[in-house]
Design an enzyme around this catalytic site. Sequence first.
Site, mmCIF file in Angstrom:
data_model
loop_
_atom_site.group_PDB
_atom_site.id
_atom_site.type_symbol
_atom_site.label_atom_id
_atom_site.label_comp_id
_atom_site.label_asym_id
_atom_site.label_seq_id
_atom_site.Cartn_x
_atom_site.Cartn_y
_atom_site.Cartn_z
ATOM 1 C CG HIS A 95 -19.411 48.295 -16.211
ATOM 2 N ND1 HIS A 95 -18.263 48.473 -15.461
ATOM 3 C CD2 HIS A 95 -19.171 47.223 -16.999
ATOM 4 C CE1 HIS A 95 -17.380 47.549 -15.793
ATOM 5 N NE2 HIS A 95 -17.892 46.764 -16.715
ATOM 6 C CG ASP A 128 -16.885 41.452 -15.076
ATOM 7 O OD1 ASP A 128 -17.660 40.769 -15.757
ATOM 8 O OD2 ASP A 128 -16.154 42.349 -15.559
ATOM 9 C CG HIS A 172 -14.275 45.017 -17.432
ATOM 10 N ND1 HIS A 172 -14.876 43.921 -18.039
ATOM 11 C CD2 HIS A 172 -13.421 45.543 -18.343
ATOM 12 C CE1 HIS A 172 -14.402 43.802 -19.276
ATOM 13 N NE2 HIS A 172 -13.513 44.761 -19.479
ATOM 14 C CG ASP A 191 -15.060 39.821 -18.067
ATOM 15 O OD1 ASP A 191 -15.072 39.328 -16.917
ATOM 16 O OD2 ASP A 191 -15.671 40.874 -18.358
HETATM 17 N N1 Q9C Z 1 -12.359 46.389 -26.856
HETATM 18 C C1 Q9C Z 1 -18.734 43.813 -18.631
HETATM 19 O O1 Q9C Z 1 -17.883 42.936 -18.663
HETATM 20 N N2 Q9C Z 1 -15.258 48.212 -23.398
HETATM 21 N N3 Q9C Z 1 -18.598 44.974 -19.320
HETATM 22 C C2 Q9C Z 1 -15.008 47.157 -24.336
HETATM 23 C C3 Q9C Z 1 -13.566 46.232 -26.098
HETATM 24 C C4 Q9C Z 1 -16.417 47.995 -22.557
HETATM 25 C C5 Q9C Z 1 -17.407 45.265 -20.066
HETATM 26 C C6 Q9C Z 1 -13.786 47.391 -25.158
HETATM 27 C C7 Q9C Z 1 -16.247 46.818 -21.633
HETATM 28 C C8 Q9C Z 1 -17.477 46.580 -20.773
HETATM 29 C C9 Q9C Z 1 -20.014 43.614 -17.903
HETATM 30 ZN ZN ZN Z 2 -16.321 42.564 -17.429
#
Ligand code: Q9C
Ligand code: ZN
Length: 372
Positions: free
Chosen positions: A171, A207, A209, A296
């Site tokens: 990110h 990933d 995301h 994830d």
């Molecule tokens: N309810 C990676 O997997 N928002 N980053 C989280 C939780 C941020 C994920 C919300 C998610 C970032 C590297």
């Molecule tokens: Zn992620």
Amino acid sequence: MQVVYTPAHLGHDITVETYMGMPVPANEVAERAELIRAALEADGGFPFVAPSEHGEAPITAVHDEGLVRFLEVAWSELRAQRIDRPFLSADTYPNRAMFEGMSEAAVAGLVREPIQAGGRAGFWGLDSAAPLVAGTYPAARAAVDVALTTADLVLAGATAAYGLCRPPGHHAARSMYGGYCFFNNAAIAAEAIVRATGERVAILDVDYHHGNGSQQIFWRRGDVRYVSIHADPDHDYPYFLGRADETGEGDGAGENHNLPLASGTGNAVYLEAVDRALETIAGAPGSIVVVSLGFDTYGLDPIGSFALTTDAYHEIGRRTASLGRRLVILQEGGYHRPSLGENARAWLRGAEGRPFEPLPAGGFGANGTVAG
Ligand code: Q9C
Ligand code: ZN
């Protein structure tokens, strides 16, 4: 397969993140990397090596030097300013609508890095999910060294190597941190490989995301093809990038490939997307792929909505390796702690063409230590 690991990540010892204005238990915790380490050690087939220091030059090859300086001094600045907080998170972000109606020239003259730490964090940050603590900067620097050492192993001839990066990276954009990420480990590795080989490099981002940072860094680049499978940004972080019609510009036109998938996506649909992603990678020359590897996408992940299983990770590793390119595999997200170690072991064994059998229950403990 060799594993690059360092305990330096333990300094980024966060326990709380903020989600929509509320403090919640942190997802991206130190135990994640320790659980993966314990499972790979228990496997016995993964020799560990420590990263070597690569200095700042490979970081500023993809990141603004101002971001590096901010991250380096942010914690001491917070303390010097006597802002009594257990971690640094932004107070105000420069939402682009704040400047609506002003000319680009006027905005360029006005928008500058503030002095107050909460404003400064807003200037460089994307969101409030990446709390910064005393040990964050050394940990983030060490994660970059892990990524670059993993790339070195592959450049020296290894078919594949795995870097247990923590904090993750995808990110983080050229001039921005966020989403648990500070430096973009995968982008820094990809850039170093392009410079070392003169070849084109592909990034396969699996990933959950969208890797907005990796996309942004290589948006206009014809020599790095970014291919990502992720949750539809209509429903999930990072919300503002990750759609299929984002394909790159300039020299990078047609080099950015987003494959957003719906909530509830299971193994079959996901594996079809993997095949499409691998075909896209095979469509451009090059001999090395950087894999941004997140777990994830697992069915029980606390912040994901997909339904993958451990067996699917073994199969994805196998199919990725069957591309016939050398793999620089770098850890990104994955937050369901009980499964993390086994999912990593399954993926990496798949990439090696080895079968996967679960470790005997209790083979390694939830505290990250190998039993008996
Ligand atoms: N309810 C990676 O997997 N928002 N980053 C989280 C939780 C941020 C994920 C919300 C998610 C970032 C590297
Ligand atoms: Zn992620």
